[in-house]
Design a protein around this motif. Sequence first.
Motif, short mmCIF file in Angstrom:
data_model
loop_
_atom_site.label_atom_id
_atom_site.label_comp_id
_atom_site.label_asym_id
_atom_site.label_seq_id
_atom_site.Cartn_x
_atom_site.Cartn_y
_atom_site.Cartn_z
N MET A 1 0.84 -1.19 0.00
CA MET A 1 0.00 0.00 0.00
C MET A 1 0.88 1.24 0.00
O MET A 1 2.09 1.17 0.19
N THR A 2 0.25 2.38 -0.23
CA THR A 2 0.94 3.66 -0.15
C THR A 2 0.93 4.14 1.29
O THR A 2 -0.10 4.10 1.97
N TRP A 3 2.09 4.59 1.79
CA TRP A 3 2.20 5.03 3.18
C TRP A 3 1.46 6.35 3.37
O TRP A 3 1.77 7.36 2.77
N ASP A 4 0.43 6.31 4.21
CA ASP A 4 -0.33 7.50 4.57
C ASP A 4 -0.59 7.45 6.07
O ASP A 4 -1.49 6.73 6.54
N PRO A 5 0.20 8.20 6.88
CA PRO A 5 0.04 8.12 8.34
C PRO A 5 -1.34 8.53 8.82
O PRO A 5 -1.75 8.13 9.92
N GLU A 6 -2.06 9.33 8.04
CA GLU A 6 -3.40 9.77 8.46
C GLU A 6 -4.40 8.62 8.49
O GLU A 6 -5.46 8.72 9.10
N GLU A 7 -4.06 7.50 7.83
CA GLU A 7 -4.98 6.36 7.83
C GLU A 7 -4.92 5.57 9.13
O GLU A 7 -5.75 4.71 9.38
N PHE A 8 -3.92 5.87 9.96
CA PHE A 8 -3.74 5.11 11.19
C PHE A 8 -4.00 6.00 12.40
O PHE A 8 -3.66 7.19 12.39
N HIS A 9 -4.58 5.45 13.42
CA HIS A 9 -4.82 6.20 14.64
C HIS A 9 -4.74 5.26 15.84
O HIS A 9 -4.83 4.04 15.69
N ASP A 10 -4.56 5.82 17.01
CA ASP A 10 -4.37 5.05 18.23
C ASP A 10 -5.72 4.56 18.73
O ASP A 10 -6.40 5.23 19.50
N THR A 11 -6.10 3.36 18.29
CA THR A 11 -7.42 2.83 18.67
C THR A 11 -7.48 2.49 20.15
O THR A 11 -8.55 2.54 20.76
N PHE A 12 -6.33 2.15 20.75
CA PHE A 12 -6.35 1.81 22.18
C PHE A 12 -6.72 3.03 23.02
O PHE A 12 -7.51 2.93 23.96
N GLN A 13 -6.14 4.20 22.70
CA GLN A 13 -6.47 5.42 23.45
C GLN A 13 -7.95 5.76 23.28
O GLN A 13 -8.59 6.26 24.21
N GLU A 14 -8.49 5.52 22.09
CA GLU A 14 -9.92 5.77 21.87
C GLU A 14 -10.77 4.81 22.72
O GLU A 14 -11.80 5.21 23.27
N LYS A 15 -10.31 3.57 22.84
CA LYS A 15 -11.05 2.61 23.67
C LYS A 15 -10.95 2.98 25.15
O LYS A 15 -11.89 2.77 25.93
N VAL A 16 -9.79 3.52 25.56
CA VAL A 16 -9.64 3.98 26.94
C VAL A 16 -10.62 5.12 27.21
O VAL A 16 -11.28 5.16 28.26
N ALA A 17 -10.74 6.07 26.24
CA ALA A 17 -11.68 7.18 26.39
C ALA A 17 -13.12 6.66 26.45
O ALA A 17 -13.94 7.15 27.25
N ASP A 18 -13.44 5.66 25.62
CA ASP A 18 -14.78 5.06 25.64
C ASP A 18 -15.04 4.38 26.99
O ASP A 18 -16.16 4.44 27.52
N LEU A 19 -14.00 3.71 27.51
CA LEU A 19 -14.15 3.03 28.80
C LEU A 19 -14.45 4.03 29.90
O LEU A 19 -15.33 3.81 30.75
N ILE A 20 -13.73 5.16 29.90
CA ILE A 20 -13.94 6.20 30.91
C ILE A 20 -15.37 6.75 30.80
O ILE A 20 -16.07 6.92 31.79
N GLY A 21 -15.78 7.04 29.55
CA GLY A 21 -17.14 7.56 29.34
C GLY A 21 -18.21 6.56 29.76
O GLY A 21 -19.23 6.94 30.37
N ALA A 22 -17.98 5.28 29.47
CA ALA A 22 -18.96 4.25 29.82
C ALA A 22 -19.06 4.08 31.34
O ALA A 22 -20.16 3.96 31.90
N LYS A 23 -17.93 4.06 32.03
CA LYS A 23 -17.95 3.91 33.48
C LYS A 23 -18.61 5.12 34.15
O LYS A 23 -19.30 4.99 35.17
N LYS A 24 -18.41 6.30 33.56
CA LYS A 24 -19.02 7.50 34.10
C LYS A 24 -20.54 7.44 33.97
O LYS A 24 -21.28 7.96 34.82
N ALA A 25 -21.02 6.77 32.89
CA ALA A 25 -22.46 6.67 32.66
C ALA A 25 -23.03 5.34 33.14
O ALA A 25 -24.17 4.99 32.81
N ASP A 26 -22.22 4.57 33.92
CA ASP A 26 -22.65 3.26 34.45
C ASP A 26 -23.05 2.32 33.33
O ASP A 26 -24.03 1.57 33.43
N GLU A 27 -22.28 2.35 32.23
CA GLU A 27 -22.52 1.45 31.11
C GLU A 27 -21.36 0.47 31.01
O GLU A 27 -20.33 0.61 31.67
N THR A 28 -21.52 -0.53 30.16
CA THR A 28 -20.47 -1.53 29.95
C THR A 28 -19.81 -1.31 28.59
O THR A 28 -20.41 -0.72 27.69
N VAL A 29 -18.60 -1.81 28.47
CA VAL A 29 -17.85 -1.69 27.22
C VAL A 29 -17.50 -3.08 26.71
O VAL A 29 -17.14 -3.96 27.49
#
Length: 331
Positions: free
Chosen positions: A206-234
């Motif tokens: 493929m052609t190297w394009d750094p914009e196609e990649f992102h830190d999915t783990f940090q996004e999941k950490v943010a989702d986890l924080i939001g879910a725990k704040k709202a008493d939801e599960t992830v």
Amino acid sequence: MATVARPVWAGNLSFGLVSLPVGLYTATDSHTIHFHQLQRGTSDRIRNRRINERTGDEVELTDIVKGYDAGDEYVLVEPKELDDIAPGRSRSLDIAGFVDLAEVDPIFFDKTYYLGPRGKEFGKVYSLLEQALAKADKAGIATFVMRQHQYLVALKAENGLLTLHTLHWADEIRNPKKEIDTLPGKVKASDKELRMAEQLIGAMSMTWDPEEFHDTFQEKVADLIGAKKADETVEKAEPAAEPTGVVDLMEALRASVERAGSPKTTGGKATVSGKTAVGKKPTAKKRIRSAPQEDLTDVSKADLYKRAAAANVPGRSNMTRDDLVKALSRT
């Protein structure tokens, strides 16, 4: 008014008899989500303090000196003493010579900084060095001292500016044969296995394009924080794939090539051979009625960014709120 970054180091860049006053600026940011330490069951912060090991008393920063353990005693060193012996009194960046960029193994590169002239009147000298390095395709190798540490660095020209890359010293590079006792050496692979592996690499090229990649783990950490704040599960992450055994290696390679070359996984691109499937006419696309677009006028930038992340919008980290709205309206 935009805040102008302050240099983390300032001094003179010297090459030959030419001296250029420069500033060193941090080139990268970290998007890691940081946590505080709390005592379990409470909201009490845990603090790290400078405690005298013998007396148990807290010690002021101004009363702390460096000590080298010489075995039977500590050799005490004051910060000023380190500054006094620093080469060039910590304000000189002397280029020892220039090397071809290809000669510097990537394992030596550590951290990247931007280098800027310390005044508009030095712009001509700065630009001259940048253009000359770009044309010669070389890097300047130098050493300098910053924060009581000496660094080996490579000076490069990149897109109209000078960048400084700190390098590891040669004795800091570990010998992989000493570190990894399971290295196989050069194992003889069959011609068929090698061809299949090469075919898989070609199918996944493929052609190297750094914009196609992102830190999915940090996004999941943010989702986890939001879910725990709202008493939801992830939803939990999927387990890691089972290791491929020697017996089924060929079958795994063959299935991987087929998967990489199928239109279902390549978004309708050509197969591994570069040709479309024979004997089948392309299915006519059904006309889909577009749903009315949602009004994003009152949506916060934080929520817009979350939606952009979910939609894999490239370049979202550098977008303004209006840019995010435009990008999401096109998805």
